[in-house]
Enzyme design. Structure first.
Site, PDB file in Angstrom:
ATOM      1  CG  HIS A  28      -0.339   0.380   2.510  1.00  0.00           C
ATOM      2  ND1 HIS A  28      -0.146   1.689   2.902  1.00  0.00           N
ATOM      3  CD2 HIS A  28       0.139  -0.381   3.533  1.00  0.00           C
ATOM      4  CE1 HIS A  28       0.411   1.715   4.110  1.00  0.00           C
ATOM      5  NE2 HIS A  28       0.598   0.470   4.510  1.00  0.00           N
ATOM      6  CB  CYS A  29       1.239   4.179  -1.909  1.00  0.00           C
ATOM      7  SG  CYS A  29      -0.265   4.395  -2.882  1.00  0.00           S
ATOM      8  CB  ILE A  30      -0.088   8.244   0.564  1.00  0.00           C
ATOM      9  CG1 ILE A  30       1.405   8.440   0.837  1.00  0.00           C
ATOM     10  CG2 ILE A  30      -0.879   9.278   1.348  1.00  0.00           C
ATOM     11  CD1 ILE A  30       1.928   9.788   0.405  1.00  0.00           C
ATOM     12  NE  ARG A  32      -3.520   5.780  -6.377  1.00  0.00           N
ATOM     13  CZ  ARG A  32      -3.433   6.083  -7.656  1.00  0.00           C
ATOM     14  NH1 ARG A  32      -3.221   5.126  -8.533  1.00  0.00           N
ATOM     15  NH2 ARG A  32      -3.535   7.323  -8.069  1.00  0.00           N
TER      16      ARG A  32
END
Length: 488
Positions: A28-30, A32
């Site tokens: 996961h990113c910020i 998504r």
């Protein structure tokens, strides 16, 4: 979104992506969840998009991306729990990285497969440190603001307080090779501690001093191999992390178990540090600095035209998640030359999308649209536009286009005034990044920020209000995306 809802949302997400058996990896990113699915065709795109708690679904960079927003970390944990303990073992304990060791199918291992893997490595290496870099940039900007002669120089640049707080801000950039190396090793399933030690070699005071003076290590055939200063560097450490992983894996297979604890780190640190200092570091750092400086120069000389074009189209990259490829470039620009004209233009695009969704929130009489719109506007003004884009703007396409029009106007002004950013954090919250820490009296970039941000706010808001949105419009149930350029 309450905590009790995460497990229900996780069950729905896992079911709609095809179940546990269809999930290869997950990061996961910020904002998504980024799934690596075995078969994307069986995932239920529309069902996911219409799920409460899911903003949108994107297919890009070889990933099946489920846009969640600010709650992504909590949803990620719930999804990992739903996938079960066997799958959890494939992930790092803090949920930042995924097991990337599984080989792709032979027919998928073309050039684009490796390009996607490279994008994934850069994203996985940079995402954990972005927040720290952004915070450090804000601190440095505030310090520059406090030393302005126009404000009576509230703080002396030679005072103990200034130097102490400046050290807090500079440390994130100064020791960036350590942080990037640690994150890259964790993403690639290497040894983060050994890799961090290699980063420590690059930031060791004596090495820095020699690098600053370009001290010669040795000469071969009249060619001098020199030390370089690797503080603030990114790309040499990402490659070093890969080397460390490969050498470490080889040693674990070939060294007797009773020798591994001592000799694996010993050999890995010595070999990779030497290769980085002598060969790969100078080459990669030279190329990276050259590209970063060239783009800064290109943006400067193109002036208003380059600003308008970049401003008008940058947020389209966000749709595909391709904007992450720009993040290391901007960081390289700021760390190398101390400024980024590109990031100054990007900052205005965030304000524009925020202004567009703010117009929707104020104009709409629908409670759900108002709530989502105001929250998304705040997020955009704080530098994260994805909730605005996927929650409202793209679903009412004219709203997104209205934001792009405001971005073009903002970029036009930034380019015309040759505005620069001296920190990483953009949008309205990043105002302090437009103060030049090397010349506090130079306010040209700050004035460019004020005028371009005002243009972004006014143009995007008015175009959305009079053309982009009304309550009679129907939200799109599915936003058609162009193909990911990496797959064309």
């Amino acid at each position: 979104m309450a905590n009790k809802d995460y497990s229900k949302l996780a069950k729905k997400i896992v079911a709609d992506v095809g179940g546990e058996k269809n999930v290869d990896n997950l990061i996961h990113c910020i904002t998504r969840l980024r799934f690596y699915l075995k078969d994307e065709s069986i995932a239920k795109d529309d069902a996911l998009k219409n799920t409460d708690g899911v903003i949108d679904v994107i297919k890009a960079s070889g990933q099946y991306q489920v846009v969640i927003g600010n709650e992504v970390a909590n949803v990620y944990d719930a999804v990992v729990d739903e996938l079960g303990p066997k799958f959890a073992k494939k992930l790092d304990s803090d949920g930042e990285a995924a097991d990337d060791s599984k080989e792709a199918d032979p027919d998928k291992k073309g050039i684009m497969h490796y390009i996607n893997k490279l994008i994934g490595v850069i994203t996985g290496s940079m995402t954990p440190v972005i927040g720290v870099i952004a915070a450090s940039g804000i601190i440095k900007g505030i310090l520059a603001l406090l030393t302005l002669p126009q404000l009576g120089q509230l703080l002396s640049a030679k005072s103990t307080l200034y130097l102490t707080v400046s050290a807090m801000a500079d440390s994130a950039f100064f020791f960036l090779p350590i942080f990037v190396g640690f994150a890259a090793a964790r993403y690639m399933k290497g040894d983060p501690i050994i890799t961090a030690v290699i980063g420590g070699v690059l930031t060791y005071p004596q090495i820095i001093e020699w690098g600053s003076n370009f001290k010669t290590m040795f000469s071969i055939g009249g060619f001098n191999f020199q030390f370089l200063n690797y503080t603030y560097s990114i790309f040499p450490m990402i490659l070093a992390a890969w080397f460390a992983k490969e050498i470490g894996n080889w040693l674990k297979k070939n060294l007797p178990s009773y020798l591994q604890m001592i000799f694996t780190p010993l050999i890995t640190v010595l070999v990779v540090s030497a290769i980085t200092l002598v060969i790969t570091g100078p080459v990669i750092q030279g190329v990276a600095n050259g590209i970063a400086d060239f783009i800064n120069w290109l943006v400067h000389i193109s002036g208003w035209l380059g600003g308008a074009v970049i401003g008008g189209f940058y947020q389209v990259l966000v749709i595909f998640g391709l904007h992450w490829g720009v993040v290391p470039l901007v960081t390289q620009q700021i760390s190398g030359s101390g400024e980024s004209a590109l990031n100054a233009i990007i900052s205005g695009t965030m304000v524009s999308q925020g202004a567009a969704v703010l117009a929707v929130a104020i104009k709409s009489k629908k409670d759900d649209i108002k709530g989502l719109g105001f929250a998304a506007a705040i997020s955009a003004f704080c530098g994260v536009t994805e909730p605005a884009i996927y929650g409202v703007n793209l679903r009412y396409r004219k709203v997104f286009i209205s934001g792009l029009i405001g971005s073009a106007a903002s970029g036009f002004i930034t380019g015309l005034m040759h505005g620069n950013m001296f920190g990483f954090t953009g949008s309205l919250i990043g105002f302090s990044s437009f103060f030049n820490p090397k010349n506090a009296a130079d306010l040209n970039s700050f004035y460019a920020f004020l005028l371009s941000s005002l243009a972004a706010l006014v143009v995007s808001f008015l175009v959305t209000w009079f053309w982009g949105y009304n309550d009679q419009m129907q939200a799109g149930t599915k936003v058609e995306k162009k193909k990911n350029p990496a797959k064309v």
